[in-house]
Write a protein that holds these residues in place. Structure first.
Motif, PDB file in Angstrom:
ATOM      1  N   GLN A   1       4.567   5.114  -9.939  1.00 53.09           N
ATOM      2  CA  GLN A   1       4.271   4.581  -8.608  1.00 53.09           C
ATOM      3  C   GLN A   1       3.352   3.366  -8.702  1.00 53.09           C
ATOM      4  O   GLN A   1       3.537   2.377  -7.978  1.00 53.09           O
ATOM      5  CB  GLN A   1       3.619   5.652  -7.736  1.00 53.09           C
ATOM      6  CG  GLN A   1       4.553   6.771  -7.343  1.00 53.09           C
ATOM      7  CD  GLN A   1       3.838   7.823  -6.508  1.00 53.09           C
ATOM      8  OE1 GLN A   1       2.923   7.516  -5.763  1.00 53.09           O
ATOM      9  NE2 GLN A   1       4.271   9.065  -6.640  1.00 53.09           N
TER      10      GLN A   1
ATOM     11  N   LEU B   1       5.298   0.347  -9.818  1.00 46.65           N
ATOM     12  CA  LEU B   1       6.067  -0.179  -8.688  1.00 46.65           C
ATOM     13  C   LEU B   1       5.174  -1.003  -7.769  1.00 46.65           C
ATOM     14  O   LEU B   1       5.541  -2.095  -7.345  1.00 46.65           O
ATOM     15  CB  LEU B   1       6.729   0.958  -7.917  1.00 46.65           C
ATOM     16  CG  LEU B   1       7.533   0.559  -6.688  1.00 46.65           C
ATOM     17  CD1 LEU B   1       8.688  -0.355  -7.063  1.00 46.65           C
ATOM     18  CD2 LEU B   1       8.035   1.789  -5.964  1.00 46.65           C
ATOM     19  N   ARG B   2       3.981  -0.484  -7.463  1.00 46.48           N
ATOM     20  CA  ARG B   2       3.051  -1.228  -6.592  1.00 46.48           C
ATOM     21  C   ARG B   2       2.659  -2.555  -7.232  1.00 46.48           C
ATOM     22  O   ARG B   2       2.569  -3.574  -6.566  1.00 46.48           O
ATOM     23  CB  ARG B   2       1.776  -0.418  -6.304  1.00 46.48           C
ATOM     24  CG  ARG B   2       1.934   0.882  -5.561  1.00 46.48           C
ATOM     25  CD  ARG B   2       2.642   0.770  -4.245  1.00 46.48           C
ATOM     26  NE  ARG B   2       2.627   1.962  -3.441  1.00 46.48           N
ATOM     27  CZ  ARG B   2       3.278   3.092  -3.686  1.00 46.48           C
ATOM     28  NH1 ARG B   2       3.975   3.231  -4.777  1.00 46.48           N
ATOM     29  NH2 ARG B   2       3.241   4.096  -2.835  1.00 46.48           N
TER      30      ARG B   2
ATOM     31  N   PHE C   1       4.444  -4.315  -9.297  1.00 47.25           N
ATOM     32  CA  PHE C   1       5.610  -5.188  -9.189  1.00 47.25           C
ATOM     33  C   PHE C   1       5.707  -5.777  -7.784  1.00 47.25           C
ATOM     34  O   PHE C   1       5.964  -6.970  -7.604  1.00 47.25           O
ATOM     35  CB  PHE C   1       6.888  -4.416  -9.537  1.00 47.25           C
ATOM     36  CG  PHE C   1       8.136  -5.221  -9.356  1.00 47.25           C
ATOM     37  CD1 PHE C   1       8.507  -6.180 -10.283  1.00 47.25           C
ATOM     38  CD2 PHE C   1       8.938  -5.031  -8.239  1.00 47.25           C
ATOM     39  CE1 PHE C   1       9.656  -6.934 -10.112  1.00 47.25           C
ATOM     40  CE2 PHE C   1      10.089  -5.781  -8.055  1.00 47.25           C
ATOM     41  CZ  PHE C   1      10.443  -6.729  -8.994  1.00 47.25           C
TER      42      PHE C   1
END
Length: 80
Positions: free
Chosen positions: A13, A16-17, A19
């Motif tokens: 997670q 992803l953040r 990115f």
């Protein structure tokens, strides 16, 4: 084992953040964006960055708990 899975899920997670933050920063650099759109991007980036910090804190806490539990278990074994 459960700690490792939780940490791995949080790390995914967090990646992803990170990115999303990088993508938003890149998009923000486009000079032709209207002011409202730039403000919305900045707000989204700020929210995502805050989420990243919370995720990192959660990862650090879980890793600390795991080390503490491992230390307690090793102490119990050595004292037995």
């Amino acid at each position: 084992m459960i700690h490792k899975l939780r940490v791995q899920a949080l790390q995914a997670q967090l990646a992803l953040r990170n990115f999303v933050c990088a993508s938003l920063a890149k998009e923000f650099e486009v000079e032709s964006l209207p002011v409202k759109q730039r403000a919305a991007l900045a707000h989204h980036w700020d929210d995502t960055l805050k989420e990243s910090h919370v995720l990192q804190l959660m990862i650090d806490l879980l890793e600390g708990q795991e080390k503490e539990e491992r230390g307690c278990a090793e102490s119990l074994i050595s004292n037995a």
